[in-house]
Design a protein around this motif. Structure first.
Motif, PDB file in Angstrom:
ATOM      1  N   GLY A 275      -2.901   6.108  -6.257  1.00  0.00           N
ATOM      2  CA  GLY A 275      -1.609   5.383  -6.642  1.00  0.00           C
ATOM      3  C   GLY A 275      -0.537   5.323  -5.851  1.00  0.00           C
ATOM      4  N   HIS A 276      -0.373   6.506  -5.035  1.00  0.00           N
ATOM      5  CA  HIS A 276       0.612   6.489  -4.240  1.00  0.00           C
ATOM      6  C   HIS A 276       0.418   5.519  -3.008  1.00  0.00           C
ATOM      7  CE1 HIS A 276       3.746   8.175  -1.582  1.00  0.00           C
ATOM      8  NE2 HIS A 276       2.873   8.258  -0.662  1.00  0.00           N
ATOM      9  N   ALA A 278      -1.048   2.662  -3.471  1.00  0.00           N
ATOM     10  CA  ALA A 278      -0.901   1.204  -4.056  1.00  0.00           C
ATOM     11  C   ALA A 278       0.878   1.036  -3.985  1.00  0.00           C
ATOM     12  CB  ALA A 278      -1.508   1.126  -5.327  1.00  0.00           C
ATOM     13  N   ARG A 279       1.442   2.030  -4.472  1.00  0.00           N
ATOM     14  CA  ARG A 279       2.808   1.749  -4.595  1.00  0.00           C
ATOM     15  C   ARG A 279       3.403   1.514  -3.437  1.00  0.00           C
ATOM     16  NH1 ARG A 279       1.989   5.824  -8.417  1.00  0.00           N
ATOM     17  NH2 ARG A 279       2.917   7.525  -7.025  1.00  0.00           N
ATOM     18  N   SER A 280       3.106   2.502  -2.435  1.00  0.00           N
ATOM     19  CA  SER A 280       3.853   2.445  -0.914  1.00  0.00           C
ATOM     20  C   SER A 280       3.404   0.845  -0.480  1.00  0.00           C
ATOM     21  CB  SER A 280       3.121   3.498  -0.145  1.00  0.00           C
ATOM     22  OG  SER A 280       3.630   3.219   1.253  1.00  0.00           O
ATOM     23  N   ALA A 282       2.494  -1.700  -1.796  1.00  0.00           N
ATOM     24  CA  ALA A 282       3.159  -3.061  -2.668  1.00  0.00           C
ATOM     25  C   ALA A 282       4.761  -3.125  -2.198  1.00  0.00           C
ATOM     26  CB  ALA A 282       3.203  -2.783  -4.163  1.00  0.00           C
ATOM     27  N   GLU A 283       5.361  -1.870  -2.048  1.00  0.00           N
ATOM     28  CA  GLU A 283       6.817  -1.938  -1.528  1.00  0.00           C
ATOM     29  C   GLU A 283       6.937  -2.308  -0.177  1.00  0.00           C
ATOM     30  OE1 GLU A 283       8.210   2.066  -2.066  1.00  0.00           O
ATOM     31  OE2 GLU A 283       7.943   2.052  -4.297  1.00  0.00           O
ATOM     32  N   GLU A 288       2.519  -8.145  -5.261  1.00  0.00           N
ATOM     33  CA  GLU A 288       2.210  -7.441  -6.583  1.00  0.00           C
ATOM     34  C   GLU A 288       0.998  -6.572  -6.561  1.00  0.00           C
ATOM     35  OE1 GLU A 288       1.561  -8.260 -11.265  1.00  0.00           O
ATOM     36  OE2 GLU A 288       2.422  -9.871  -9.775  1.00  0.00           O
ATOM     37  N   ARG A 290      -1.557  -4.191  -8.956  1.00  0.00           N
ATOM     38  CA  ARG A 290      -1.835  -3.689 -10.173  1.00  0.00           C
ATOM     39  C   ARG A 290      -2.978  -2.570  -9.838  1.00  0.00           C
ATOM     40  NH1 ARG A 290      -5.529  -4.245 -14.616  1.00  0.00           N
ATOM     41  NH2 ARG A 290      -5.921  -6.337 -13.303  1.00  0.00           N
TER      42      ARG A 290
END
Length: 420
Positions: A275-276, A278-280, A282-283, A288, A290
């Protein structure tokens, strides 16, 4: 268990003696005479019933000894039981009260006889009791009962016991096969881990040869050139290039170390680490992404979690560099026997059959194969790409109290290298 078995054998013997005593006492008090179709005949008619009762009591004495050997001396046990039943029938011929003693054949059949003969012993005991209490005119009726009820009952008991033994043997063979399969599966997984370790060594060796070793050769060349330079400016240029090569080599070394042991997995579980990531991602990339977790997350073996994390990391890196995607999905699925990782994008896609430069796809396949899993790639030009990794859900190993604590620094490693 042996204490319980020893207690049971004395219980059975005591029960038989108690029934014999009750029958003898009833005969002595009431003076009951012979009854039924089991009339006294021949020399047996001259034997007083007390003598016959003492003979039966003596024949009961070996019951505790035979009970402990019912599985090893079956023929002797069966012969003893038949003689005991014959004595009970002979006593019932002298006095109907000894039908009570004949009833001892029921529990003794269950306690002594093999499984296939229990029903036969119970049936014979029932015939002795019924015959002893039937009238002299009931001979034809008894033959009908024996032919129509007793014989089918004995055969049914034999069949049921044989089927039970067959199923028990089948279960034992199945259990043995399952144990052999589990052992074989463990060996295959161990071989897969060894192959994964070997593949990882080859990968690291290739990276060191292609990056760090090349930089070190160039660094030595620049230092040698700096020593031979006639002017200060030329010497400074060579030293600057040497410093750049050293920094690049250090960066490659750090990257290789991180590739061996993902840092995000040291303090968090695999779903949180992904999850971390994926967020990093994407930023940083601006695409995008998901992220979804299905099933019930469980702690997996370190090498399995590391392989899945590296596959996701490499796949997302390929999306950022080559796909030109606008949307991406990362799914982690837990099942009872396996863990699935899917990375999908809507990018330009490619032909998986065409040879590709670099080690991205091959590296992901090696990582999945190293933990006994598989990796498939589905893509077409203009149709996006899907990468699916499936690995066995190997549980996390139980910590070894004798193993060194990874949180304790290794004194053999210099402090500056530990900080890197």
């Amino acid at each position: 268990m042996s204490w319980v078995d020893g207690r049971e054998r004395w219980v059975y013997a005591g029960l038989a003696y108690a029934l014999l005593a009750i029958s003898a006492l009833a005969t002595a008090v009431t003076g009951a005479g012979p009854n039924g179709v089991l009339g006294e005949q021949g020399l047996w008619a001259a034997v007083p019933w007390p003598v016959a009762a003492l003979m039966a009591a003596g024949w009961l004495a070996p019951v505790p000894w035979l009970h402990r050997r019912r599985d090893t001396r079956r023929a002797l046990v069966v012969a003893h039981y038949l003689v005991l039943l014959a004595l009970a029938a002979a006593l019932a011929a002298k006095s109907a009260a000894f039908v009570v003693f004949a009833s001892a054949g029921y529990p003794l059949a269950i306690a002594l006889l093999p499984g296939r003969l229990v029903m036969a012993g119970v049936t014979l005991t029932a015939l002795v009791n019924v015959t002893a209490q039937a009238g002299p005119e009931a001979g034809t009726t008894l033959l009908t009962v024996i032919a129509g009820v007793a014989v089918p009952l004995v055969l049914a008991g034999w069949y049921v016991s044989a089927e039970h033994d067959r199923r028990r043997r089948l279960v034992e063979r199945l259990r043995t096969a399952m144990e052999e399969n589990a052992e074989l599966n463990a060996r295959l997984l161990d071989q897969a881990r060894r192959a994964g370790v070997l593949d990882e060594r080859h990968r690291v060796a290739g990276e060191i040869h292609d990056t760090l070793a090349q930089d070190l050769v160039a660094l030595i060349g620049q230092l040698s050139a700096a020593g031979r330079a006639p002017h200060e400016d030329a010497r400074r240029r060579h030293l600057d290039r040497a410093a750049e090569l050293a920094r690049r080599g250090l960066s490659e070394t750090r990257r290789s170390v991180r590739a061996l042991r993902p840092e995000p997995l040291e303090d968090t579980e695999l779903p949180d680490a992904l999850g971390h990531l994926a967020r990093s991602w994407a930023e940083t990339v601006g695409v995008e992404l998901r992220f979804e977790v299905t099933g019930t997350p469980v702690a997996l073996a370190a090498e399995v979690e590391s392989a899945l994390f590296r596959v996701a990391q490499e796949a997302l890196a390929n999306v950022a560099k080559h796909a030109g995607a606008t949307r991406t999905a990362l799914t982690l699925s837990y099942t009872d026997e396996s863990v699935l990782l899917d990375i999908r994008d809507d990018g330009r896609g490619f032909d998986p059959q065409r040879p590709a430069d670099g080690f991205g796809l091959d590296g992901m396949r090696q990582r999945a194969r190293g933990v006994g899993g598989t990796l498939t790639v589905e893509s077409e030009p203009g149709q996006g790409t899907t990468i699916a990794a499936a690995v066995p859900a190997l549980p996390a190993a139980t910590p070894d109290p004798a193993a060194p604590d990874p949180a304790v620094p290794n004194p053999a490693v210099p402090n500056d290298e530990r900080q890197d």
